[in-house]
Design an enzyme around this catalytic site. Structure first.
Site, PDB file in Angstrom:
ATOM      1  N   GLN A  30       4.283 -10.298 -12.815  1.00  0.00           N
ATOM      2  CA  GLN A  30       3.642  -9.003 -13.014  1.00  0.00           C
ATOM      3  C   GLN A  30       4.534  -8.036 -13.792  1.00  0.00           C
ATOM      4  OE1 GLN A  30       0.881  -7.524  -9.797  1.00  0.00           O
ATOM      5  NE2 GLN A  30       2.100  -8.909  -8.538  1.00  0.00           N
ATOM      6  N   ASP A  69      11.597  -1.662  -4.615  1.00  0.00           N
ATOM      7  CA  ASP A  69      10.276  -2.246  -4.870  1.00  0.00           C
ATOM      8  C   ASP A  69      10.079  -2.432  -6.371  1.00  0.00           C
ATOM      9  OD1 ASP A  69       7.753  -3.194  -4.387  1.00  0.00           O
ATOM     10  OD2 ASP A  69       6.847  -1.244  -4.030  1.00  0.00           O
ATOM     11  N   LYS A  76       3.594  -7.129   0.140  1.00  0.00           N
ATOM     12  CA  LYS A  76       4.999  -6.763  -0.044  1.00  0.00           C
ATOM     13  C   LYS A  76       5.335  -5.404   0.568  1.00  0.00           C
ATOM     14  CE  LYS A  76       4.379  -4.808  -4.699  1.00  0.00           C
ATOM     15  NZ  LYS A  76       4.748  -3.426  -4.367  1.00  0.00           N
ATOM     16  N   THR A  77       4.393  -4.447   0.470  1.00  0.00           N
ATOM     17  CA  THR A  77       4.682  -3.120   1.025  1.00  0.00           C
ATOM     18  C   THR A  77       4.855  -3.205   2.533  1.00  0.00           C
ATOM     19  OG1 THR A  77       3.406  -2.080  -0.755  1.00  0.00           O
ATOM     20  CG2 THR A  77       3.891  -0.731   1.178  1.00  0.00           C
TER      21      THR A  77
END
Length: 659
Positions: free
Chosen positions: A244, A213, A29-30
């Site tokens: 998560q 994020d 994702k980053t």
């Protein structure tokens, strides 16, 4: 965008409307966020100065900033904003302070400052439990974006009514001190942007594209800030994973991911399901576990990695036996495979579980790093220096004055401070200004008056020096002239203790070296945003940490201990019928493992002198049988493994005796 898989590519290219990227653990994702920033700039759709990426920790912001700098050459990334929610809120407040009744150079109260004020409002007879309860209720109201008036309107119990009353008094006191607390850094910008249309339009022009994020970890106020900055058009990318979401206990609301679809009907959803971290066996176990939770948008993680070894499940006598097995296994693998200690991680539900593990690791001389120790910014000498720095930067900061004037101790006691506070209130000025008044000092005892006069002289001198010294030099000068170093030396019984605490002040000075040209007030405000997780590296050591602290990390070998009903899932969650988050917590732990994973539980525990029988966690029944290897299931393999480790253990003991 070379090397992106199709869903990652789709997420990067979608820039004309709202986007939610459901990013599974280890799905890159980053990289998607970094590539999207690069794409926005390179395509000419948005200059860097109009792009803001918001993360949840300063550490994550720093990492993302560094990755963007490597991806974008030259000065194309100049003006890009990568920061936390609270840093964004601070930026808004520093620019719009007048609209919220704040004066330039306002202070940020830390948790100790806030507690002191609330305790004073509750009265001297208030117990710690009552103080904690009121603080939590006020914080919860602020995280929900509620003003004191709104909190009172929503109060239902006597406890909530009392807390709302204190909330109103507390906010009035903050206004007097020209201060805000940490929760206000979100609440006040939300209040402003939702009530002032022109101001909101100005900030949407300033921030043309927003990336957020860990969106599943937003609380209600943070979600409202996101909406206020994005506006109706919704030029944003939110990245998150409902599986998560493990911070409900501190206000996070995973339902915000669902709210995005309601608030932005044109929302596009992209799922990142390819995992680049774990073996497929670990992923199949994680998928099976988390499938027991309800899902609006289910995901199935997969990997091109090999299957890897089956997940080992150990049954142990008690926590000491469990710790011995874990330590011995780590020592064996590190020796046999020449693996660095940093490849290993031990995860647990609560910090109390670390004690037996530390003892077992020490016995085998295995180096380890325990996360969650005393935070750097919580060390006494560091907090003292920060109080001085805040007072130098802001004479109106009464909380800083109260700490600084008694650190180190001088002839200024509680009676003197109470009298000074009364004089200051009568004159309508902050306490530090009253301490500078000759008329006020004459109403105190000569000894106290002289002590205060000396203190004021030091502060004046430092305030004057702040104009010519760099912030780092100011911290070093402050440590000496304030008397802090002399006081620390007097408190320490040996030179080693003194040097250790002195080094903490030196490290604090080093934190400011990057802030050349910024005033001490702004630097002190920025420093208030830092968390202890932002400094210090574990190095080549086995990592011991809570499951909550492990999110975002990965290790070759992961051990999760204490997997029993009552611990994981936690007893309170079982009693209240809410184990979904506990299941997500174990899911996070499982998906930290790149190669091998161990889950262990104990048969018994000692509590208050009694022996308690423990039950294996109900989550074991949700793991697929084909992916796990229980003790005793394969006697031949178990015997060979036991002999192999016993030999290694004897060799380690022999080496220990010979050293």
């Amino acid at each position: 965008m070379h090397g992106l898989n199709p869903p990652q590519h789709a997420a990067v290219e979608h820039i004309d409307g709202p986007l939610l990227v459901l990013a599974g653990a280890g799905s890159g994702k980053t990289r998607v966020i970094v590539e999207k920033i690069a794409h926005l700039i390179a395509s000419g759709r948005m200059p860097a100065r109009r792009i803001a990426a918001i993360t949840f920790t300063n550490k994550a912001a720093k990492e993302m900033r560094e990755r963007v700098a490597k991806r974008i050459k030259g000065d194309a990334a100049e003006g890009l904003t990568v920061c936390t929610f609270h840093a964004m809120g601070l930026r808004i407040l520093q620019i719009e302070h007048e609209k919220l009744g704040l004066r330039r150079g306002f202070s940020i109260f830390d948790s100790d400052d806030s507690a002191a004020q609330i305790k004073d409002l509750l009265g001297t007879g208030a117990k710690n439990d009552a103080l904690d309860n009121v603080r939590n209720l006020i914080s919860r109201a602020k995280n929900a974006g509620l003003s004191p008036e709104q909190a009172m309107a929503e109060a239902r119990s006597a406890r909530e009514i009392d807390a709302a009353t204190i909330y109103a008094l507390y906010q009035a006191r903050l206004a007097t001190f020209n201060a805000v607390d940490f929760d206000d850094l979100i609440r006040l910008p939300v209040q402003l942007l939702e009530s002032d249309h022109d101001c909101a339009l100005g900030w949407r022009e300033r921030i043309g594209y927003l990336l957020v994020d860990e969106c599943q970890d937003t609380n209600d106020a943070q979600y409202r800030l996101l909406k206020a900055l994005a506006g109706e058009r919704g030029l944003f990318t939110c990245v998150g994973d409902d599986d998560q979401s493990i911070y409900a206990w501190r206000g996070a609301n995973p339902d915000n991911l669902l709210e995005l679809g309601k608030d932005y009907p044109a929302l596009k959803i992209v799922k990142l399901e390819q995992n680049y971290r774990c073996s497929n066996r670990v992923l199949r176990a994680a998928n099976a576990l988390i499938a027991n939770n309800p899902h609006e948008h289910p995901k199935t993680l997969w990997s091109e990695q090999a299957d890897g070894e089956r997940i080992r499940i150990w049954e142990c006598r008690d926590a000491a036996h469990e710790a011995e097995k874990v330590a011995a296994e780590i020592h064996f693998i590190a020796t046999a495979k020449q693996a660095p200690w940093s490849d290993f991680c031990i995860l647990f539900r609560g910090n109390f579980q670390s004690r037996a593990l530390e003892k077992a690791l020490q016995l085998l001389r295995v180096p380890y790093h325990l996360s969650g120790g005393t935070a750097f910014l919580e060390r006494g000498e560091v907090k003292d220096a920060l109080a001085w720095l805040r007072l130098v930067a802001n004479p109106d900061d009464d909380a800083a004055f109260l700490r600084a004037v008694t650190s180190p101790k001088r002839e200024v006691g509680a009676t003197t401070l109470a009298k000074l506070a009364e004089l200051a209130q009568r004159a309508g000025m902050p306490m530090s200004r009253a301490a500078e008044s000759v008329g006020a000092l004459k109403q105190l005892s000569p000894r106290a008056g002289n002590a205060l006069d000396g203190f004021v002289g030091i502060v004046r001198g430092l305030r004057k020096d702040a104009a010519r010294l760099s912030p780092a030099e100011l911290v070093r000068e402050l440590a000496s002239r304030s008397g802090l170093l002399q006081s620390i030396r007097a408190q320490c019984k040996d030179e080693a203790g003194f040097q250790r605490r002195k080094q903490n002040l030196e490290e604090l000075a080093d934190w400011f070296d990057g802030g050349k040209g910024a005033g001490p007030g702004e630097l002190a405000a920025q420093l208030a945003l830092l968390s202890h997780a932002d400094k210090g590296e574990a190095g080549n050591q086995v990592r011991l940490m809570s499951l909550h602290g492990a999110k975002g990390l990965e290790f070759r070998y992961v051990f999760i201990v204490g997997v029993e009903d009552g611990t994981l899932p936690h007893e309170a969650s079982i009693e209240e019928g809410r184990i979904d988050e506990e299941r997500r917590l174990l899911y996070v732990g499982i998906t930290r493992a790149k190669e091998q994973l161990w889950l262990s539980h104990s048969r018994q525990a000692q509590k208050w002198g009694d022996t308690l029988r423990l039950k294996p966690s109900r989550f074991f029944e949700e793991l697929p049988a084909d992916e796990i290897q229980r003790d005793g299931a394969d006697p031949v393999a178990d015997a060979a493994r036991k002999q192999e480790r016993a030999s290694a253990g004897l060799a380690a003991i022999r080496a220990l005796l010979e050293s």
